[in-house]
Design an enzyme around this catalytic site. Sequence first.
Site: not given
Length: 149
Positions: A8, A14, A121
């Site tokens: 990420c 994440r 996100d």
Amino acid sequence: MTRILMVCLGNICRSPLAHGIMESKLPSDRFYVDSAGTANYHIGSPPDKRSVSVAKKYGIDISMQRGRQFKHSDFEDFDIIFTMDSSNYVNVVRIARTQTEAGKVKMLLEETDLGVAEVPDPYYGNDSGFEDVYHLLDKACTQIAKRLL
Ligand code: 4NP
């Protein structure tokens, strides 16, 4: 040994979740899972408290993970590189030097039938964003793990 890298932006929200979830679904004698970020903001940092907490709620401990930045040697060290969103995808593919390297990079959710392109996100949002991301990643990793096994 199949080596899987989750990527990420910051490697604190994440990809640490994707790393922990995927690891929990695959036998460690056949699969190695790691994660990295395209940015250098959080090198050496533990995952975001909200990611640690939602993972713990579902029985996964990601507290020992530490942030690191994606590097070119990851193309040699991993067989599959899953990115969380299209921006991560572009940033990783940009570092590839060969078609073989670029071909290792996949958008995680595009390898599923979930009908969602990107893992949102959750960094600037609230706890419910982390809960949603957890479930999205859990579904995606279930599908992908089943295919890899
Ligand atoms: P991640 O989330 O890419 O899922 O780890 C983010 C974490 C930190 C920042 C951005 C996104 N940041 O700007 O510091």
